[in-house]
Write an enzyme that holds these catalytic residues in place. Structure first.
Site, PDB file in Angstrom:
ATOM      1  CD  GLN A 274      -3.823 -13.506  -6.167  1.00 62.30           C
ATOM      2  OE1 GLN A 274      -4.263 -13.339  -5.021  1.00 62.30           O
ATOM      3  NE2 GLN A 274      -3.974 -12.621  -7.119  1.00 62.30           N
TER       4      GLN A 274
ATOM      5  CG  HIS B 161      -2.031  -1.042   1.051  1.00 62.61           C
ATOM      6  ND1 HIS B 161      -2.003  -2.280   1.675  1.00 62.61           N
ATOM      7  CD2 HIS B 161      -3.161  -1.035   0.302  1.00 62.61           C
ATOM      8  CE1 HIS B 161      -3.079  -2.965   1.350  1.00 62.61           C
ATOM      9  NE2 HIS B 161      -3.805  -2.244   0.520  1.00 62.61           N
TER      10      HIS B 161
ATOM     11  CG  PHE C  39       3.654   7.305  -5.025  1.00 61.58           C
ATOM     12  CD1 PHE C  39       4.480   7.244  -6.147  1.00 61.58           C
ATOM     13  CD2 PHE C  39       2.599   8.227  -5.031  1.00 61.58           C
ATOM     14  CE1 PHE C  39       4.270   8.075  -7.244  1.00 61.58           C
ATOM     15  CE2 PHE C  39       2.385   9.074  -6.113  1.00 61.58           C
ATOM     16  CZ  PHE C  39       3.217   8.991  -7.224  1.00 61.58           C
TER      17      PHE C  39
ATOM     18  CG  ASP D 124      -8.406  -0.672  -3.916  1.00 59.67           C
ATOM     19  OD1 ASP D 124      -9.003  -0.872  -2.841  1.00 59.67           O
ATOM     20  OD2 ASP D 124      -7.168  -0.519  -4.002  1.00 59.67           O
TER      21      ASP D 124
ATOM     22  CG  HIS E 292      -7.387   4.266  -2.899  1.00 60.79           C
ATOM     23  ND1 HIS E 292      -6.335   4.411  -3.773  1.00 60.79           N
ATOM     24  CD2 HIS E 292      -7.406   2.982  -2.520  1.00 60.79           C
ATOM     25  CE1 HIS E 292      -5.741   3.237  -3.912  1.00 60.79           C
ATOM     26  NE2 HIS E 292      -6.367   2.347  -3.167  1.00 60.79           N
ATOM     27  CG  ASP E 293      -5.038   2.254  -0.036  1.00 55.56           C
ATOM     28  OD1 ASP E 293      -4.854   1.377  -0.907  1.00 55.56           O
ATOM     29  OD2 ASP E 293      -5.919   2.159   0.846  1.00 55.56           O
TER      30      ASP E 293
HETATM   31  C1  LIG Z   1     -13.801  -9.818   1.284  1.00 58.53           C
HETATM   32  O1  LIG Z   1     -12.591  -9.317   1.798  1.00 58.53           O
HETATM   33  C2  LIG Z   1     -11.432  -9.804   1.244  1.00 58.53           C
HETATM   34  C3  LIG Z   1     -11.426 -10.791   0.267  1.00 58.53           C
HETATM   35  C4  LIG Z   1     -10.196 -11.242  -0.249  1.00 58.53           C
HETATM   36  C5  LIG Z   1      -9.003 -10.693   0.192  1.00 58.53           C
HETATM   37  N1  LIG Z   1      -7.752 -11.056  -0.302  1.00 58.53           N
HETATM   38  C6  LIG Z   1      -7.473 -12.315  -0.767  1.00 58.53           C
HETATM   39  O2  LIG Z   1      -8.278 -13.182  -0.835  1.00 58.53           O
HETATM   40  C7  LIG Z   1      -6.049 -12.597  -1.237  1.00 58.53           C
HETATM   41  C8  LIG Z   1      -5.009 -12.255  -0.237  1.00 58.53           C
HETATM   42  N2  LIG Z   1      -5.726 -12.058  -2.500  1.00 58.53           N
HETATM   43  C9  LIG Z   1      -5.760 -10.855  -3.039  1.00 58.53           C
HETATM   44  N3  LIG Z   1      -6.102  -9.686  -2.376  1.00 58.53           N
HETATM   45  C10 LIG Z   1      -6.016  -8.566  -3.179  1.00 58.53           C
HETATM   46  C11 LIG Z   1      -5.649  -8.563  -4.524  1.00 58.53           C
HETATM   47  C12 LIG Z   1      -5.683  -7.232  -4.970  1.00 58.53           C
HETATM   48  N4  LIG Z   1      -6.056  -6.466  -3.935  1.00 58.53           N
HETATM   49  N5  LIG Z   1      -6.227  -7.272  -2.849  1.00 58.53           N
HETATM   50  C13 LIG Z   1      -6.511  -6.769  -1.574  1.00 58.53           C
HETATM   51  C14 LIG Z   1      -5.524  -6.099  -0.899  1.00 58.53           C
HETATM   52  C15 LIG Z   1      -5.768  -5.596   0.369  1.00 58.53           C
HETATM   53  C16 LIG Z   1      -6.999  -5.759   0.959  1.00 58.53           C
HETATM   54  C17 LIG Z   1      -8.007  -6.436   0.284  1.00 58.53           C
HETATM   55  C18 LIG Z   1      -7.755  -6.946  -0.998  1.00 58.53           C
HETATM   56  C19 LIG Z   1      -8.881  -7.671  -1.738  1.00 58.53           C
HETATM   57  C20 LIG Z   1      -5.339  -9.801  -5.137  1.00 58.53           C
HETATM   58  O3  LIG Z   1      -5.007  -9.904  -6.338  1.00 58.53           O
HETATM   59  N6  LIG Z   1      -5.396 -10.903  -4.349  1.00 58.53           N
HETATM   60  C21 LIG Z   1      -9.025  -9.688   1.166  1.00 58.53           C
HETATM   61  C22 LIG Z   1     -10.224  -9.237   1.684  1.00 58.53           C
END
Ligand SMILES: COc1ccc(NC(=O)[C@H](C)Nc2nc3c(cnn3-c3ccccc3C)c(=O)[nH]2)cc1
Length: 326
Positions: free
Chosen positions: A273, A72, A74, A222, A112-113
């Site tokens: 993933q 998270h 720049f 995002d 946003h972050d």
């Molecule tokens: C419903 O809340 C959720 C659902 C899924 C996830 N994250 C994951 O399942 C895993 C770690 N993968 C993932 N998470 C991702 C991606 C892109 N942004 N992102 C992400 C990053 C920070 C917080 C939440 C998310 C989704 C990505 O390509 N993959 C995190 C929060």
């Protein structure tokens, strides 16, 4: 960082509009110049009476406002903004939304972050941090990012909105608060379901409908790294898992709950993933594609390639496990 007298070629200006844009080829100062170019090419300078010198000071304050955390940071801010910029041209947003809405979307993406600490809301709440106390566990991070955005805009030398009529500024502020708060994944299902409900009788003059479209565009921008070419997307997952593993290591040390998808002893990149693409990304993109068919070719197809890539990777890992058993 001196941004004056640096020009962006027409070829780069066109490339900047594509979801295939590769951020790893550019350093932070170049990304600041590309963000400035986005405001110029969207016509914001004239439309909103933004002074270039103020825009440059604002971008520098934004740059300083992000932390050196693995994901998270720049560069993530730039990638989310570049995806939003690409969607603006791909979906021809200026024709279906007002100019002020496009300004809200691009500016929200950049902000946003802001000041993300590299520890998510679950950590803030479980560890009872200052942010959790200040925001009573209600989207502590997203409230903080948005508050920092307006702290920067309070500085006259960096207030890109200082020439706006008060009424216009109030609309921008209301829109940015909605867009930034919409990036809290805890609200994912609510926002997606509300959006799907309006698709059959969408009405872009309806304020509520426009808000939902804008919130979905923020969410897609995002979390859509996997819609990019694999050589661009894959390093981002490594950065994300680095940040998640760092958090879960600290949670273990502090005796706090650890989320399975963050635990280095439980997570593999392909399996997490595959789950994320199937249960989060594809349903989100499918809903947006119902309203904007161009999403099918430019986002859904590349994400299906990524799903295929990770499925093969997972099979190869399982294959090796089978051999070892034999
Ligand atoms: C419903 O809340 C959720 C659902 C899924 C996830 N994250 C994951 O399942 C895993 C770690 N993968 C993932 N998470 C991702 C991606 C892109 N942004 N992102 C992400 C990053 C920070 C917080 C939440 C998310 C989704 C990505 O390509 N993959 C995190 C929060």
């Amino acid at each position: 960082i001196k941004m004056t007298h640096v020009q962006v070629t027409d070829e780069v200006r066109q490339y900047l509009r594509k979801p295939t844009f590769d951020n790893w080829q550019w350093d932070d100062s170049e990304m600041l110049i590309l963000l400035r170019q986005m405001y110029i090419d969207l016509g914001f300078i004239a439309k909103f009476n933004i002074e270039i010198s103020v825009l440059e000071q604002w971008l520098f304050e934004i740059y300083r406002g992000y932390n050196q955390v693995p994901f998270h940071n720049f560069k993530h801010c730039f990638m989310v903004t570049q995806m939003m910029y690409g969607l603006t041209w791909l979906l021809d947003l200026p024709t279906i939304l007002d100019d002020i809405d496009v300004l809200i979307l691009i500016t929200s993406a950049i902000c946003h972050d802001l000041d993300h600490p590299g520890y998510n809301n679950a950590y803030q709440i479980n560890a009872r941090t200052e942010l959790a106390m200040r925001y009573n566990d209600i989207s502590p991070l997203e409230n903080h990012h948005c508050s920092k955005a307006f702290e920067i805009l309070e500085k006259n030398h960096a207030n890109i909105f200082r020439n706006l009529p008060l009424e216009t500024f109030k609309k921008v502020r209301e829109g940015m608060i909605k867009c930034v708060l919409a990036t809290d994944m805890a609200k994912h299902s609510d926002i997606l379901n509300s959006f799907k409900a309006i698709i059959p009788n969408k009405d872009f003059t309806n304020k509520e409908h426009k808000s939902l479209v804008m919130m979905i565009l923020m969410k897609v921008s995002d979390i859509s790294n996997e819609a990019r070419p694999m050589e661009v997307a894959e390093p981002w997952i490594d950065c994300l898992l680095q940040e998640f593993f760092n958090q879960s290591d600290v949670e273990k040390l502090e005796g706090l709950p650890v989320a399975p998808f963050m635990d280095r002893d439980k997570v593999t990149k392909p399996s997490s993933q595959i789950g994320f693409i199937r249960f989060v990304l594809l349903p989100l993109f499918a809903a947006l594609a119902e309203m904007f068919p161009a999403i099918e070719e430019h986002l859904i197809r590349p994400v299906n390639w990524a799903l295929d890539y990770y499925t093969k990777m997972a099979d190869a890992i399982d294959g090796q496990k089978m051999e070892r058993k034999e």
